[in-house]
Motif scaffolding. Sequence first.
Motif, PDB file in Angstrom:
ATOM      1  N   GLU A 147     -14.286 -13.541   3.085  1.00  0.00           N
ATOM      2  CA  GLU A 147     -14.738 -14.354   2.077  1.00  0.00           C
ATOM      3  C   GLU A 147     -15.628 -13.433   1.419  1.00  0.00           C
ATOM      4  O   GLU A 147     -16.321 -12.502   1.764  1.00  0.00           O
ATOM      5  CB  GLU A 147     -15.617 -15.328   2.744  1.00  0.00           C
ATOM      6  N   ALA A 148     -15.482 -13.323  -0.216  1.00  0.00           N
ATOM      7  CA  ALA A 148     -16.353 -12.572  -0.928  1.00  0.00           C
ATOM      8  C   ALA A 148     -17.964 -13.189  -0.963  1.00  0.00           C
ATOM      9  O   ALA A 148     -17.941 -14.117  -1.033  1.00  0.00           O
ATOM     10  CB  ALA A 148     -15.827 -12.569  -2.446  1.00  0.00           C
ATOM     11  N   ARG A 176      -7.282 -13.053   6.027  1.00  0.00           N
ATOM     12  CA  ARG A 176      -6.877 -13.932   5.013  1.00  0.00           C
ATOM     13  C   ARG A 176      -7.818 -14.018   3.656  1.00  0.00           C
ATOM     14  O   ARG A 176      -9.002 -14.137   3.849  1.00  0.00           O
ATOM     15  CB  ARG A 176      -6.523 -15.538   5.554  1.00  0.00           C
ATOM     16  N   GLU A 177      -7.281 -13.985   2.620  1.00  0.00           N
ATOM     17  CA  GLU A 177      -8.037 -13.654   1.157  1.00  0.00           C
ATOM     18  C   GLU A 177      -7.051 -14.210   0.299  1.00  0.00           C
ATOM     19  O   GLU A 177      -6.120 -13.800   0.100  1.00  0.00           O
ATOM     20  CB  GLU A 177      -8.351 -12.456   1.137  1.00  0.00           C
ATOM     21  N   LYS A 178      -7.745 -15.102  -0.820  1.00  0.00           N
ATOM     22  CA  LYS A 178      -7.153 -15.610  -1.708  1.00  0.00           C
ATOM     23  C   LYS A 178      -5.705 -16.187  -1.478  1.00  0.00           C
ATOM     24  O   LYS A 178      -4.802 -15.781  -2.432  1.00  0.00           O
ATOM     25  CB  LYS A 178      -7.138 -14.692  -2.845  1.00  0.00           C
ATOM     26  N   GLY A 179      -5.654 -16.799  -0.446  1.00  0.00           N
ATOM     27  CA  GLY A 179      -4.269 -17.318  -0.172  1.00  0.00           C
ATOM     28  C   GLY A 179      -3.246 -16.347   0.382  1.00  0.00           C
ATOM     29  O   GLY A 179      -2.001 -16.750   0.686  1.00  0.00           O
ATOM     30  N   SER A 182      -4.981  -9.536   3.017  1.00  0.00           N
ATOM     31  CA  SER A 182      -5.538  -8.282   2.625  1.00  0.00           C
ATOM     32  C   SER A 182      -5.740  -7.492   4.096  1.00  0.00           C
ATOM     33  O   SER A 182      -5.651  -7.696   5.144  1.00  0.00           O
ATOM     34  CB  SER A 182      -6.743  -8.454   2.051  1.00  0.00           C
ATOM     35  N   ARG A 222     -11.250  -2.204   0.898  1.00  0.00           N
ATOM     36  CA  ARG A 222     -10.119  -3.113   0.902  1.00  0.00           C
ATOM     37  C   ARG A 222      -8.836  -2.201   0.552  1.00  0.00           C
ATOM     38  O   ARG A 222      -9.032  -1.536  -0.581  1.00  0.00           O
ATOM     39  CB  ARG A 222     -10.021  -4.439  -0.085  1.00  0.00           C
ATOM     40  N   GLU A 225      -4.262  -4.722  -3.083  1.00  0.00           N
ATOM     41  CA  GLU A 225      -4.629  -5.821  -3.966  1.00  0.00           C
ATOM     42  C   GLU A 225      -5.127  -6.879  -3.000  1.00  0.00           C
ATOM     43  O   GLU A 225      -4.487  -7.038  -2.031  1.00  0.00           O
ATOM     44  CB  GLU A 225      -3.631  -6.022  -4.740  1.00  0.00           C
ATOM     45  N   PRO A 226      -5.985  -7.838  -3.533  1.00  0.00           N
ATOM     46  CA  PRO A 226      -6.393  -9.021  -2.550  1.00  0.00           C
ATOM     47  C   PRO A 226      -5.619  -9.804  -2.467  1.00  0.00           C
ATOM     48  O   PRO A 226      -4.777 -10.223  -3.242  1.00  0.00           O
ATOM     49  CB  PRO A 226      -7.570  -9.504  -3.549  1.00  0.00           C
ATOM     50  N   GLY A 227      -5.203 -10.149  -1.029  1.00  0.00           N
ATOM     51  CA  GLY A 227      -4.222 -11.043  -0.781  1.00  0.00           C
ATOM     52  C   GLY A 227      -2.777 -10.664  -0.866  1.00  0.00           C
ATOM     53  O   GLY A 227      -1.957 -11.554  -0.988  1.00  0.00           O
TER      54      GLY A 227
END
Length: 377
Positions: A147-148, A176-179, A182, A222, A225-227
């Motif tokens: 979580e950001a 899990r991040e942005k659906g 990552s 990271r 790219e996110p997710g």
Amino acid sequence: MGRLAAMDFGFSDQQEQLKAQVRRFLDSECPLERVRQIMSSRDAHDTALWTKIAGLGWPALAIEEQHGGLGLAWEDLIVVAEEAGRTLFPSPLLASAVAARAIGTLGSERQKGRWLPAIASGETIATLAVLEESDDLSEAGVETVAEASGEQIVLNGTKMFVGYGQSAQLLLVAAREKGGTSLFAVASDAAGVTVTPQRLVDQTSRVAQISLEGVVVDAADRLGEPGAAWSDIAKVLDAGTVAMSAEMVGAADAACRLATEYAKVRKQFGQPIGKFQGVKHKLAEIFVDIESARSLVYFASWAVDHLPDARGHVSMAKAYASQALDRAGEECIQIHGAIGYTWECDAHLYYKRGRYCRNLAGSPEYHHERLLAAQGL
């Protein structure tokens, strides 16, 4: 490597030299007597041996030259993995190599320059943490949450069976991040990270449970790219599965040779038991299993670097290699008879490795189903 592309399953001259070097080193520095000593330690990791193999360049084999590596192919690492399996070498070598491949696949040039040189030199041991309590090897099995929080990311979750997690200084954690999924680089001594060794039937290997409770990392940690990291993570896992399969082939070959040597000297009814068809045919069948698995592993090691989708080849290699080792370990004990069940006999070391590896990175049944799915069946 053109040799495999041309369906030549033999090693090149360079790989034969590497194989000979690795075998000489392990025979001298880590025979089974030494393996027994190392496996009785907490981490099954000999730092003095690690320093020596780092000096020989083993952790650097498949890392790009511009980041401190030797720039060789994954197929060359397979050569080392097979020899390491032959002696049941307790080491975080493959775990660190797979983590380095993840950084090489997903990382930016800045991130590669930040982490890969230390992994190549052996200064840093890294490991990939993906599997969780569900034991689901797909993306659906990733439940750790990222979580950001401003410019930072907070990680919460638990990873299971992380290879040599208790020896690693750098963890690559899927979350899990942005659906989507990552991948984050996390220092093993970061606040909120708890490393708990897990017991295995195979005492020559080590895994750990990694708990992350409010672990804070920078967004710069990271990779990718996110997710959007799962497709690359899956390919890295496939490469790791091939390397583990090569270890299994080496261990199966050693178990077969151990049983064969015993069958030559153990006499019954006035002659070596190896002359009886019940023993002779069993050893021949194990040998055929091992050679079949070896060919599949060699091709899969080429496929992960040269084919857009190597899933089917990886699954065939893993299924055959783990079955071959499981059978070789079991038959090695049977051929040794009553002595095979004793602690002093080395047969049980291979049997336990076989039991563990059968389900490591997916059982043969799982990989048969995955192969059919890859073929659209």
